[in-house]
Design a protein around this motif. Structure first.
Motif, PDB file in Angstrom:
ATOM      1  N   HIS A 329       0.818  -1.215   0.000  1.00  0.00           N
ATOM      2  CA  HIS A 329       0.000   0.000   0.000  1.00  0.00           C
ATOM      3  C   HIS A 329       0.848   1.261   0.000  1.00  0.00           C
ATOM      4  O   HIS A 329       0.429   2.293  -0.545  1.00  0.00           O
ATOM      5  CB  HIS A 329      -0.947  -0.001   1.203  1.00  0.00           C
ATOM      6  N   LYS A 332       1.453   3.213  -3.242  1.00  0.00           N
ATOM      7  CA  LYS A 332       0.391   4.017  -3.855  1.00  0.00           C
ATOM      8  C   LYS A 332       0.547   5.505  -3.570  1.00  0.00           C
ATOM      9  O   LYS A 332      -0.075   6.334  -4.217  1.00  0.00           O
ATOM     10  CB  LYS A 332      -0.973   3.547  -3.334  1.00  0.00           C
ATOM     11  N   LYS A 337       4.078  10.191  -7.840  1.00  0.00           N
ATOM     12  CA  LYS A 337       2.661  10.294  -8.196  1.00  0.00           C
ATOM     13  C   LYS A 337       2.117  11.673  -7.843  1.00  0.00           C
ATOM     14  O   LYS A 337       1.339  12.272  -8.595  1.00  0.00           O
ATOM     15  CB  LYS A 337       1.855   9.204  -7.480  1.00  0.00           C
TER      16      LYS A 337
END
Length: 351
Positions: A329, A332, A337
């Motif tokens: 996780h 992410k 990003k």
């Protein structure tokens, strides 16, 4: 190579540098600033720390002057700044044609502006609003008709890689890292530790990190004194957060703030390779995958918190699965990003 068309970018928010205040607001604000300093599309970045208002009220004027000189504004306000200063900030940016990206910390914005028609009208006209959660993004679009909203999740700048560790049947090592107060669930933790000890004996320990909320200090210190398994370790230096957290088995955050956004401590736990046990606050399921990256217990239900903690104590295979899920996780929420999500704000020629 830097994009030399981007001009001077101002990050305006509560950095807490003067007192080294560390909480969700200051850490997110600092991270956005550091991210932009690394971004290839952002040429020159400066910041204004609104904590300076505590030193002198004249610094409010300095804030407006600094905004006036900027070419782009990254605005990261808490409640009071948004309520009292944003209308004038908005006016200055319109006169100077300064694009605004409003980075939202926490999950309170949709409720906060319900009775504030002027703020609602102005926010609809900023270039982009960046909430931490999908749910808040959808609410702003559905309830207010905002067309300038895009989810911008929490992130961290780091190169930490946790080591694979086998989970044995030794005592569980728990950690709490947040503002130390009852509203963050420290009372729930203490009562559950007592209940676990009565049922199983000494099967776990917990260390607390974070600033102690003054109104709860007497209560907290009395509990630390009374419970052998609980220790207060002070405030954790950001440079050693991941190394420190990786020594624990699981992070607990039984927060009582229903509109909590994306707590940084949850992301810090994931990066450190440990899962979490959290209350089912409004946005919990966006960030915690039950039985994969952690466990979610029923809102305002201490007995369910105890039940989930018992599951980890009794089922070490589940704990091992969740440690793997936590590491997965964490990917992410990378800084790359976050950079990509903001790139269009800096490269759009209409800005």
């Amino acid at each position: 190579m830097k994009n030399h068309d981007s001009g001077k970018t101002l990050v305006l928010g509560y950095f807490g540098y003067r007192t080294n205040q560390l909480d969700g607001q200051t850490i997110k604000t600092r991270n956005v600033y550091e991210m932009l300093r690394l971004a290839p599309y952002c040429d020159e970045v400066e910041f204004f720390d609104t904590e300076s208002f505590k030193e002198s009220k004249w610094n409010v004027l300095n804030m407006f002057l600094t905004v006036w000189k900027a070419q782009k504004l990254i605005y990261i306000p808490a409640h009071n700044n948004l309520k009292f200063f944003f209308p004038l900030i908005f006016l200055l940016t319109k006169i100077k044609r300064i694009p605004i990206a409003y980075v939202v910390v926490g999950g309170w914005l949709a409720d906060f502006i319900k009775t504030k028609k002027l703020l609602t009208k102005l926010l609809a006209k900023v270039d982009i609003i960046l909430p931490q959660t999908e749910d808040l993004t959808e609410r702003l679009q559905r309830e207010y008709g905002f067309k300038n909203v895009m989810t911008f999740p929490n992130f961290r700048i780091h190169d930490f890689e946790p080591h694979e560790t086998e989970v044995t049947n030794r005592n569980l090592r728990l950690v709490f890292m947040a503002r130390v107060r009852k509203m963050k669930g420290v009372d729930v933790v203490f009562e559950t530790i007592r209940a676990m000890k009565l049922k199983y004996g000494k099967v776990l320990s917990i260390d607390f990190y974070g600033p102690v909320f003054e109104e709860d200090r007497e209560y907290f210190e009395a509990q630390i004194e009374a419970i052998d398994e609980a220790t207060y370790k002070g405030e954790l230096d950001p440079s050693i957060i991941y190394k420190t957290l990786s020594n624990y088995d699981i992070l607990v955050l039984p927060t009582k703030y229903f509109t909590e956004g994306f707590p940084g401590s949850v992301l810090d736990a994931y990066i450190s390779g440990i899962p979490v046990i959290v209350s089912d606050w409004k946005y919990a399921k966006e960030f915690v995958e039950h039985e994969v990256s952690g466990l979610i217990f029923k809102w305002d239900n201490q007995s369910d918190f105890a039940l989930q903690l018992e599951r980890v104590h009794l089922d070490r295979e589940l704990l091992q699965i969740m440690k793997t899920g936590a590491r997965r996780h964490s990917k992410k929420y990378s800084v790359n990003k976050a950079m990509n999500l903001l790139e269009s704000f800096f490269t759009d020629k209409s800005n």
